[in-house]
Design an enzyme around this catalytic site. Structure first.
Site, short mmCIF file in Angstrom:
data_model
loop_
_atom_site.label_atom_id
_atom_site.label_comp_id
_atom_site.label_asym_id
_atom_site.label_seq_id
_atom_site.Cartn_x
_atom_site.Cartn_y
_atom_site.Cartn_z
CG ASP B 56 -2.28 0.58 0.91
OD1 ASP B 56 -2.29 1.77 0.59
OD2 ASP B 56 -3.29 -0.13 0.97
CG HIS B 97 -5.68 2.75 1.72
ND1 HIS B 97 -5.42 1.59 1.02
CD2 HIS B 97 -7.02 2.88 1.75
CE1 HIS B 97 -6.55 1.06 0.63
NE2 HIS B 97 -7.54 1.80 1.05
CB SER B 271 -9.36 -1.20 1.25
OG SER B 271 -9.97 -0.12 1.89
#
Lengths: 86, 803
Positions: B56, B97, B271
């Protein structure tokens, strides 16, 4: 309109002869070898600082000489891929 | 229904009570504990000794909830080319994230901080690779970091989910996946978990994302707290399983770690789901560290359940699995997966069967359905490729179409399971179509591969299109992945099945017949199947709904006792229908279609062979007197005067006796002082005026007087004598460029023009250079640049002089 390909100043190169040979080739043609690509044997990451960082045209010039080197099996100028976080 | 809720453990993490998807902490509030995480923990599985990494935008490695489990060896910064995956901080916290995903997997428990990760004792790392230009190299590097050390790679990113993109891994990333599943985890295979896509609002379909659509990734979708489809969810046939995630504003979201040492209860999107499954797989790997990458997929198929997830398309496939395009095989069940994992036996080796390529173009008419069918025996003739029980099915196809978003594609398996490979995408206006795109479905998992497969393509124009431009299915083929034996039993399914398709006793060895008879006797005590039979089954009924469960057939049976038999309406390529025995029998080697077993009973041949219609045989090369017609791969007869010909009947290369070759034709040979007249074609006497002089030896034909020809004893300088097909005498040809005297072309020069020097029989420019070092000259020589006109300036003389 399909988005245009954006080329970077990074290359993936398949070289016979191991990391030392890759480093020698990179130096001979003006690149910096950033090492093997993950776990892929014989694939190396080259960077050429004197090429445009991003361009809509693929680069030629010295890269064609690298492509023609007998130790180089394959070479690919890297394109920017649009990736999003989910 | 959730099994009995185990007592929630007294974690002191402040947000633990808000983790509604893990436990019912407060009995008065709603909870959704069907993922049975607590039960798995109570069995003692918390992810110990399992290593997970998050691909990520980085991971905040010193976050108090991640610090304890952070593993620097499972981390790397591909963007910065160093070992620190710390995210780049900015005012908008854009790079939060990876940290959020990591907390879901492995936030430490009982540290009085934030939350509890699903695998709270697992090792967690991060690969920072999304904070810069993403290229094939970046992806391949990220997917291939320490494959022997990292067990699970969790990725919650992909090509744009804008409903108009069709994109997937490049050459290097594909190789990285393949290397991972073959060599990773010391040969057990890396586990790649992938978020299925976030483009639900844009009408995106996850089969257009080559990462989720890959057999190497575990594609995970999401459901809301109340089991509804979240607004962002993409559907497709390659989704394997689902977890709770976020949904509408009145439904709760997921809590996790956040950037700058914070916690958040606002994490949304698909996600959320991929890291949750990564955590649950970590529990399974702790229960059984020897699980292969395919074992993990089998476990998810076997243990995930529809529970209360709401979808209009839940169906039971031919192997009894409930599956939907929204949720795959359903909500993951951590307890069930660890229990199964503990006693799991590795599934048999993966076989891959590549079906035949149908290259006959088919037009896709608007508002009509194009159906293309293929009958497959699933490589039954090749032991190492035979797929009896399916895992993944891939359809590789090429379509040209004026508006890609108008297309819908489905695949129907022999058992009747329909997978939607592509739904309409209103924003996809592209006219690029699909070029060798691979659509994957898991909906036929566990079914038999052999039988008739049907591809259906609907074209529903959403706006006015040019009626003259139609879509076209250019080519398509199937790839079956699966096993030759039943994956879950030591005894292969054909042996353990109740009854078998009738086989004439005369075709069996006595001992084998006795063995099978005993199997039938034992099995007849089993419960009778009372459901509908396959339409190809005969009057004796069946043991199940598939074509290989018939007791006799209406038309033909295909296969053998060893590989299993099935009923088919017509015999596939390489077989012919034996009407008497009602069986498909194999044609002679090389025959694609035939009327009998013999070598002279072929009516069509396999690829690369030519059909000889007069002999009804298949040959590698056409015999003399015949030429190879490539379009239909046939041997056709040459013209009657030709002994040999190429490409066409009258393109002769050799003539029969009494004829001689003139160009590509065979003409009757005439006696000296006679010529061949055009009409009628016969030998006529030459006019008396022709004589033996130098000017008189021009070809003796009235229609080609050829006044420019001369007979000379030798060629003049700058020319060399060369054979000329069809002429009895040699012809003087001009030497190569820059060569003034030669013995022949290319490399046979004797003398060069001014400004050029003779080197190795060629003329090279007199230019020299000073920087031609060894490497440069090796490159010049290995690429034969000196032989190419454009490159003569590349220091050829210098390099050649240097040896």
């Amino acid at each position: 309109e399909p988005s245009r390909t954006v080329y970077t100043n990074h290359w993936a190169v398949r070289v016979r002869g191991g990391p030392a040979e890759a480093a020698r080739l990179a130096a001979a043609y003006g690149y910096i070898s950033l090492g093997q690509i993950g776990s892929l044997e014989n694939y190396y990451h080259f960077h050429h600082s004197r090429t445009f960082k991003r361009s809509t045209l693929s680069s030629r010039g010295p890269h064609n000489f690298l492509r023609m080197d007998p130790k180089v099996d394959w070479l690919q100028q890297q394109e920017v891929k649009r990736r999003v976080k989910r | 229904q959730a099994r009995g809720e185990p007592h929630a453990q007294p974690f002191n993490d402040p947000v633990w009570p808000n983790m509604w998807y893990l436990h019912c902490g407060d009995k008065s509030s709603r909870c959704r504990s069907e993922m049975n995480i607590l039960a798995a923990w109570q069995r003692g599985y918390t992810g110990k000794n399992v290593v997970i990494t998050i691909l990520d935008d980085g991971i905040e490695r010193n976050h108090p909830d991640l610090l304890q489990n952070y593993d620097p060896l499972a981390s790397y910064d591909v963007n910065g080319n160093d070992h620190d995956p710390t995210p780049r901080y900015d005012a908008s916290n854009e790079n939060k994230h990876g940290t959020r995903c990591a907390g879901e997997v492995a936030a430490a428990a009982n540290n009085s901080y934030c939350i509890v990760g699903i695998a709270y004792n697992a090792r967690i790392g991060g690969i920072r690779m999304l904070d810069g230009d993403v290229t094939d190299v970046v992806e391949a590097k990220s997917l291939g970091i320490r494959p022997d050390y990292i067990d699970i790679y969790s990725a919650s990113w992909g090509p744009d989910d804008d409903g108009k993109t069709v994109d997937g891994p490049g050459l290097l990333a594909k190789q990285a996946f393949e290397h991972g599943i073959k060599k990773g985890r010391r040969g057990l295979g890396s586990i790649f978990v992938w978020a299925s896509g976030n483009g639900g609002r844009e009408g995106d379909y996850c089969s257009c994302d080559g990462y989720t659509n890959s057999i190497y990734t575990i594609s995970i979708s999401s459901t809301t707290e109340n089991g509804y489809k979240p607004w962002y969810l993409e559907e497709c046939a390659s989704t394997l399983a689902t977890t709770y995630s976020s949904g509408a504003f009145y439904e709760r979201k997921i809590v996790t770690t956040d950037l700058r040492h914070r916690c958040t209860d606002g994490h949304t999107g698909t996600s959320v789901s991929a890291p949750m499954v990564a955590g649950i797989i970590a529990l399974a790997l702790e229960a059984n560290p020897l699980l292969t990458w395919r074992d993990v997929q089998h476990l998810l198929v076997k243990t995930s359940r529809p529970v209360h997830l709401r979808a209009a398309d839940w169906k039971t496939n031919g192997a009894g699995h409930k599956v939907s395009h929204l949720y795959g095989f359903g909500l993951v069940d951590a307890d069930a997966i660890v229990v199964e994992a503990k006693k799991w036996k590795t599934v048999p080796p993966q076989h891959v069967c590549v079906g035949s390529l149908d290259r006959v173009p088919k037009y896709i008419r608007p508002d009509h359905v194009l159906r293309a069918s293929t009958l497959s025996n699933a490589c039954a003739e090749h032991r190492d490729q035979h797929v009896l029980y399916l895992e993944h099915v891939v359809v590789r196809l090429s379509i040209s179409h004026p508006r890609r978003g108008d297309l819908q594609i489905s695949l129907v398996s022999p058992a009747g399971t329909r997978s939607q490979l592509l739904a309409r995408r209103v924003f996809d206006h592209s006219s690029e179509g699909f070029k060798g795109w691979e659509f994957m479905t898991v909906h036929c998992w566990g079914e038999r591969a052999a039988g008739e497969w049907t591809l259906e393509i609907h074209d529903t124009p959403t706006q006015v299109r040019n009626p003259a431009v139609q879509g076209k299915l250019k080519e398509w083929s199937l790839l079956f992945y699966g096993t030759a034996e039943h994956p879950y039993t030591a005894l292969g399914a054909p042996q353990s099945r109740g009854r078998m398709l009738e086989v004439p006793a005369s075709e069996m060895e006595p001992s084998r017949a006795a063995f099978l008879q005993s199997q039938v006797e034992v099995a007849e005590e089993e419960e009778e199947y009372t459901g509908p039979c396959h339409p190809e089954c005969g009057d004796q009924g069946c043991d199940g709904p598939n074509a290989d469960q018939c007791l006799n057939c209406i038309h033909y049976s295909l296969g053998s006792v060893k590989t299993g038999r099935m009923c088919v309406s017509s015999c596939p390529a390489g077989f012919f229908g034996d009407e008497g025995a009602r069986r498909c029998r194999r044609c002679y080697k090389g025959c694609e279609r035939c009327v009998g077993r013999g070598p002279t009973q072929c009516t069509a041949c396999k690829r690369s062979l030519y059909h000889h219609p007069e002999m009804s045989t298949c040959v590698v090369l056409c015999p003399a007197g015949f030429y190879a017609e490539e379009r239909h791969k046939r041997c056709l007869k040459c013209h009657q005067s030709c002994k040999k010909c190429v490409g066409e009947a009258d393109k002769c290369t050799a003539c029969k006796d009494g004829f001689s070759l003139a160009g590509e034709s065979c003409v009757p040979e005439c006696q000296p002082a006679m010529y061949l007249s055009r009409e009628p074609r016969r030998c006529e006497t030459c006019p008396a005026s022709t004589g033996p002089g130098e000017e008189d030896c021009a070809p003796c034909t009235p229609e080609t007087p050829a006044p420019h020809w001369r007979c000379v004893p030798a060629c003049r300088e700058g020319f060399y004598p060369a054979e000329s097909p069809g002429l009895p005498n040699k012809v003087c040809k001009r030497c190569d460029d820059h060569c003034s005297a030669c013995e022949g072309s290319s490399g046979n020069c004797l003398k060069c023009k001014e400004g050029f020097s003779l080197l190795g029989g060629s003329c090279v420019t007199n230019e020299t250079c000073t920087n031609a070092d060894k490497t440069f000259c090796e490159m010049v020589k290995s690429n034969k640049l000196c032989e190419k006109k454009l490159f003569v300036q590349f220091c050829c003389q210098t390099c050649l002089m240097a040896g």
